[in-house]
Every structure is written in C-alpha cells, then in structure tokens.
Design a protein around this motif. Structure first.
Motif, PDB file in Angstrom:
ATOM      1  N   ALA A 288     -16.495   3.277 -10.689  1.00  0.00           N
ATOM      2  CA  ALA A 288     -16.312   3.094  -9.246  1.00  0.00           C
ATOM      3  C   ALA A 288     -16.854   1.744  -8.797  1.00  0.00           C
ATOM      4  O   ALA A 288     -16.240   1.053  -7.973  1.00  0.00           O
ATOM      5  CB  ALA A 288     -16.991   4.230  -8.487  1.00  0.00           C
ATOM      6  N   ILE A 289     -18.009   1.344  -9.348  1.00  0.00           N
ATOM      7  CA  ILE A 289     -18.582   0.037  -9.009  1.00  0.00           C
ATOM      8  C   ILE A 289     -17.668  -1.080  -9.493  1.00  0.00           C
ATOM      9  O   ILE A 289     -17.437  -2.066  -8.781  1.00  0.00           O
ATOM     10  CB  ILE A 289     -19.987  -0.098  -9.620  1.00  0.00           C
ATOM     11  CG1 ILE A 289     -20.938   0.933  -9.009  1.00  0.00           C
ATOM     12  CG2 ILE A 289     -20.533  -1.513  -9.418  1.00  0.00           C
ATOM     13  CD1 ILE A 289     -22.273   1.029  -9.713  1.00  0.00           C
ATOM     14  N   ALA A 290     -17.128  -0.934 -10.706  1.00  0.00           N
ATOM     15  CA  ALA A 290     -16.217  -1.945 -11.248  1.00  0.00           C
ATOM     16  C   ALA A 290     -14.972  -2.080 -10.374  1.00  0.00           C
ATOM     17  O   ALA A 290     -14.478  -3.193 -10.125  1.00  0.00           O
ATOM     18  CB  ALA A 290     -15.829  -1.596 -12.676  1.00  0.00           C
ATOM     19  N   GLU A 291     -14.464  -0.942  -9.904  1.00  0.00           N
ATOM     20  CA  GLU A 291     -13.297  -0.948  -9.012  1.00  0.00           C
ATOM     21  C   GLU A 291     -13.595  -1.774  -7.766  1.00  0.00           C
ATOM     22  O   GLU A 291     -12.780  -2.599  -7.329  1.00  0.00           O
ATOM     23  CB  GLU A 291     -12.945   0.488  -8.625  1.00  0.00           C
ATOM     24  CG  GLU A 291     -11.754   0.638  -7.704  1.00  0.00           C
ATOM     25  CD  GLU A 291     -10.446   0.757  -8.467  1.00  0.00           C
ATOM     26  OE1 GLU A 291      -9.398   0.536  -7.848  1.00  0.00           O
ATOM     27  OE2 GLU A 291     -10.471   1.055  -9.678  1.00  0.00           O
ATOM     28  N   PHE A 292     -14.779  -1.571  -7.204  1.00  0.00           N
ATOM     29  CA  PHE A 292     -15.160  -2.305  -5.987  1.00  0.00           C
ATOM     30  C   PHE A 292     -15.277  -3.809  -6.264  1.00  0.00           C
ATOM     31  O   PHE A 292     -14.772  -4.632  -5.499  1.00  0.00           O
ATOM     32  CB  PHE A 292     -16.491  -1.759  -5.451  1.00  0.00           C
ATOM     33  CG  PHE A 292     -17.050  -2.556  -4.311  1.00  0.00           C
ATOM     34  CD1 PHE A 292     -16.570  -2.369  -3.022  1.00  0.00           C
ATOM     35  CD2 PHE A 292     -18.035  -3.509  -4.527  1.00  0.00           C
ATOM     36  CE1 PHE A 292     -17.068  -3.130  -1.968  1.00  0.00           C
ATOM     37  CE2 PHE A 292     -18.537  -4.264  -3.473  1.00  0.00           C
ATOM     38  CZ  PHE A 292     -18.055  -4.068  -2.188  1.00  0.00           C
ATOM     39  N   ILE A 293     -15.946  -4.166  -7.364  1.00  0.00           N
ATOM     40  CA  ILE A 293     -16.167  -5.582  -7.683  1.00  0.00           C
ATOM     41  C   ILE A 293     -14.837  -6.303  -7.919  1.00  0.00           C
ATOM     42  O   ILE A 293     -14.601  -7.403  -7.416  1.00  0.00           O
ATOM     43  CB  ILE A 293     -17.088  -5.724  -8.894  1.00  0.00           C
ATOM     44  CG1 ILE A 293     -18.506  -5.261  -8.544  1.00  0.00           C
ATOM     45  CG2 ILE A 293     -17.129  -7.176  -9.402  1.00  0.00           C
ATOM     46  CD1 ILE A 293     -19.446  -5.160  -9.728  1.00  0.00           C
ATOM     47  N   LEU A 294     -13.950  -5.665  -8.697  1.00  0.00           N
ATOM     48  CA  LEU A 294     -12.649  -6.291  -8.970  1.00  0.00           C
ATOM     49  C   LEU A 294     -11.805  -6.402  -7.696  1.00  0.00           C
ATOM     50  O   LEU A 294     -11.113  -7.402  -7.501  1.00  0.00           O
ATOM     51  CB  LEU A 294     -11.909  -5.486 -10.034  1.00  0.00           C
ATOM     52  CG  LEU A 294     -12.501  -5.587 -11.450  1.00  0.00           C
ATOM     53  CD1 LEU A 294     -11.858  -4.554 -12.371  1.00  0.00           C
ATOM     54  CD2 LEU A 294     -12.331  -6.989 -12.001  1.00  0.00           C
ATOM     55  N   SER A 295     -11.893  -5.408  -6.837  1.00  0.00           N
ATOM     56  CA  SER A 295     -11.171  -5.468  -5.556  1.00  0.00           C
ATOM     57  C   SER A 295     -11.695  -6.613  -4.702  1.00  0.00           C
ATOM     58  O   SER A 295     -10.913  -7.348  -4.075  1.00  0.00           O
ATOM     59  CB  SER A 295     -11.323  -4.151  -4.802  1.00  0.00           C
ATOM     60  OG  SER A 295     -10.786  -3.080  -5.524  1.00  0.00           O
ATOM     61  N   TYR A 296     -13.012  -6.778  -4.686  1.00  0.00           N
ATOM     62  CA  TYR A 296     -13.627  -7.862  -3.920  1.00  0.00           C
ATOM     63  C   TYR A 296     -13.185  -9.224  -4.448  1.00  0.00           C
ATOM     64  O   TYR A 296     -12.875 -10.140  -3.670  1.00  0.00           O
ATOM     65  CB  TYR A 296     -15.137  -7.734  -3.989  1.00  0.00           C
ATOM     66  CG  TYR A 296     -15.887  -8.822  -3.258  1.00  0.00           C
ATOM     67  CD1 TYR A 296     -16.050  -8.785  -1.875  1.00  0.00           C
ATOM     68  CD2 TYR A 296     -16.421  -9.919  -3.956  1.00  0.00           C
ATOM     69  CE1 TYR A 296     -16.734  -9.784  -1.198  1.00  0.00           C
ATOM     70  CE2 TYR A 296     -17.092 -10.909  -3.296  1.00  0.00           C
ATOM     71  CZ  TYR A 296     -17.251 -10.862  -1.916  1.00  0.00           C
ATOM     72  OH  TYR A 296     -17.911 -11.865  -1.260  1.00  0.00           O
ATOM     73  N   ARG A 297     -13.134  -9.379  -5.774  1.00  0.00           N
ATOM     74  CA  ARG A 297     -12.737 -10.650  -6.358  1.00  0.00           C
ATOM     75  C   ARG A 297     -11.287 -10.999  -6.015  1.00  0.00           C
ATOM     76  O   ARG A 297     -10.950 -12.159  -5.794  1.00  0.00           O
ATOM     77  CB  ARG A 297     -12.921 -10.608  -7.883  1.00  0.00           C
ATOM     78  CG  ARG A 297     -14.357 -10.627  -8.332  1.00  0.00           C
ATOM     79  CD  ARG A 297     -14.452 -10.530  -9.853  1.00  0.00           C
ATOM     80  NE  ARG A 297     -15.838 -10.539 -10.306  1.00  0.00           N
ATOM     81  CZ  ARG A 297     -16.219 -10.371 -11.563  1.00  0.00           C
ATOM     82  NH1 ARG A 297     -15.292 -10.172 -12.507  1.00  0.00           N
ATOM     83  NH2 ARG A 297     -17.501 -10.393 -11.893  1.00  0.00           N
ATOM     84  N   GLU A 298     -10.442  -9.991  -6.013  1.00  0.00           N
ATOM     85  CA  GLU A 298      -9.039 -10.238  -5.724  1.00  0.00           C
ATOM     86  C   GLU A 298      -8.789 -10.508  -4.244  1.00  0.00           C
ATOM     87  O   GLU A 298      -7.822 -11.152  -3.886  1.00  0.00           O
ATOM     88  CB  GLU A 298      -8.202  -9.039  -6.183  1.00  0.00           C
ATOM     89  CG  GLU A 298      -8.143  -8.895  -7.690  1.00  0.00           C
ATOM     90  CD  GLU A 298      -7.307  -7.729  -8.155  1.00  0.00           C
ATOM     91  OE1 GLU A 298      -6.737  -7.032  -7.262  1.00  0.00           O
ATOM     92  OE2 GLU A 298      -7.186  -7.509  -9.366  1.00  0.00           O
TER      93      GLU A 298
END
Length: 226
Positions: free
Chosen positions: A216-226
């Motif tokens: 879930a944290i990875a999902e958030f970080i990747l979404s933020y980067r994009e």
C-alpha cells in the motif's frame, strides 16, 4: 556497471503463495519497477536476475513486456540469499570489476541511487546505501527487558544497492562458505573479513516490500511520483 538482483525469495510474510516479486503494484509486478529503474540508470549496462527456475517463464514474459534494451540474464538461485548471490557472482561476465547487488523487493529505488552507487564504488572496495535512523533504538534481551540505548547518530538503516569489488567479494563468499558464516547481506561478509565498507546516502522511500502494508505504501509513493 554490472547489477545482480536477488529475486529467489518467497511470499510467506506477504501471505502470498508465490514469489512476492510477481505481485503487482500499479498494474506492474514488483520486479518490473526494479528493472525499469535499472534500465533508466545510465551507469547500468548488464543485469542478472538470480531466481528459482520455476519463475523464469514469468520473468521472461515481464522482461518482454517492458521492452528493455539492456542485457538481462536469468541465473539459478540458491536456498538462501547468500547462496543466491554466490551463484550470481559466478555468472558475471569475465570483465566485471565491480558489481552492485540490489534486492528485487526494493522496487522503489531510483535511477539516481543506482548511478550514485555506481560512481562511488569506483573509489572504494565496498559500500552500502543507507539512511540515518530517526527512531530511538533499544537493545532488548530475551525477556523483553531493555539492556541499552545505542547512540542514534551512529546508527544507519542498511538498504540496497550494495556495491563491491568483484574479486574481493568472491573471496569473501568463499571464506564465508569455509567458515560456515550465515549473513543477511554481503556487507556483513566484508565486515567479517575485516574489509572497509562505506555508506552512500540512500533514499527514505527505498523501502523493502515485505508485508501487505508495504504494498500500500509503494502504491502511494509510485502514484505520487507519477
């Protein structure tokens, strides 16, 4: 620079019935994000994925879908991370002088971090990416009693990539086999052999995906980067 990606682990702590690197985040397997970062790192020229042969068909499919341009080889892994890295070292091209080793489960490492470690290993024998510890750490005995509180300014949380001189790392692995050492990363082999290992500043977002919460944290970080 040559890059080895240990990717032979299971998904037990993730509650998965397969290699956790095949689990998806933002519609891509975890290993795909690791490979995309390595592909984008200008310093990386060769990639070896150390994994169990039963996962090779799926890894080959992922590599084909990503249309990666860099050389990627699949290498048979061992029963432990230490054994897998040893197998990976034997499969390196003969001209490999330095190597970076990066856990496939750290799928949020950036190309900039790969490049920084690739540059730094040219000037030392061994290094690890790491970040300063923010929390106060307690040393606790088997009964749950606090025994000491280490000085926080001397504590760093180890990450990957970790970089090494190939000849020295091979010698350390051979010595580890001879002595029966069991370690959790290659820097520990260097430490046991009395070889200096340096720190390269890592990334706070470079977490290791171990639990469903990490996904879930990875999902958030990747979404933020994009």
């Amino acid at each position: 620079m040559h890059l080895l990606i240990p990717a032979a682990g299971s998904g037990k702590r993730m509650g998965a019935d397969r290699n956790k690197l095949l689990l998806q985040v933002r519609s891509k397997p975890l290993i795909a994000w690791t490979l995309l970062a390595a592909e984008a790192a200008s310093s990386i020229s060769w990639i070896g994925i150390v994994s169990q042969p039963q996962d090779w068909d799926e890894f080959k499919s992922i590599i084909a879908d990503l249309k990666l341009k860099k050389t990627i080889e699949l290498i048979s892994g061992g029963s432990t991370r230490q054994e897998s890295v040893y197998h990976g070292l034997q499969a390196l091209p003969s001209n490999a002088a330095q190597v970076l080793i990066h856990d496939g489960a750290r799928c949020l490492a950036t190309p900039d971090l790969f490049n920084a470690c690739s540059e730094a290993i040219l000037y030392c024998s061994g290094l690890i990416a790491a970040v300063p510890v923010k929390d106060t750490i307690k040393v606790v005995d088997d009964n749950g009693i606090i025994k000491s509180t280490p000085e926080r300014k001397q504590l760093w949380a180890a990450q990957t990539p970790q970089g090494f001189d190939v000849k020295l790392l091979k010698k350390c692995h051979v010595e580890g086999i001879r002595q029966g050492w069991e370690v959790t990363d290659d820097a520990a082999l260097f430490e046991k052999c009395g070889i200096e290992v340096r720190i390269v500043l890592g990334e706070e977002t470079n977490l290791k995906i171990t639990t469903p919460q990490d996904l879930a944290i990875a999902e958030f970080i990747l979404s933020y980067r994009e």
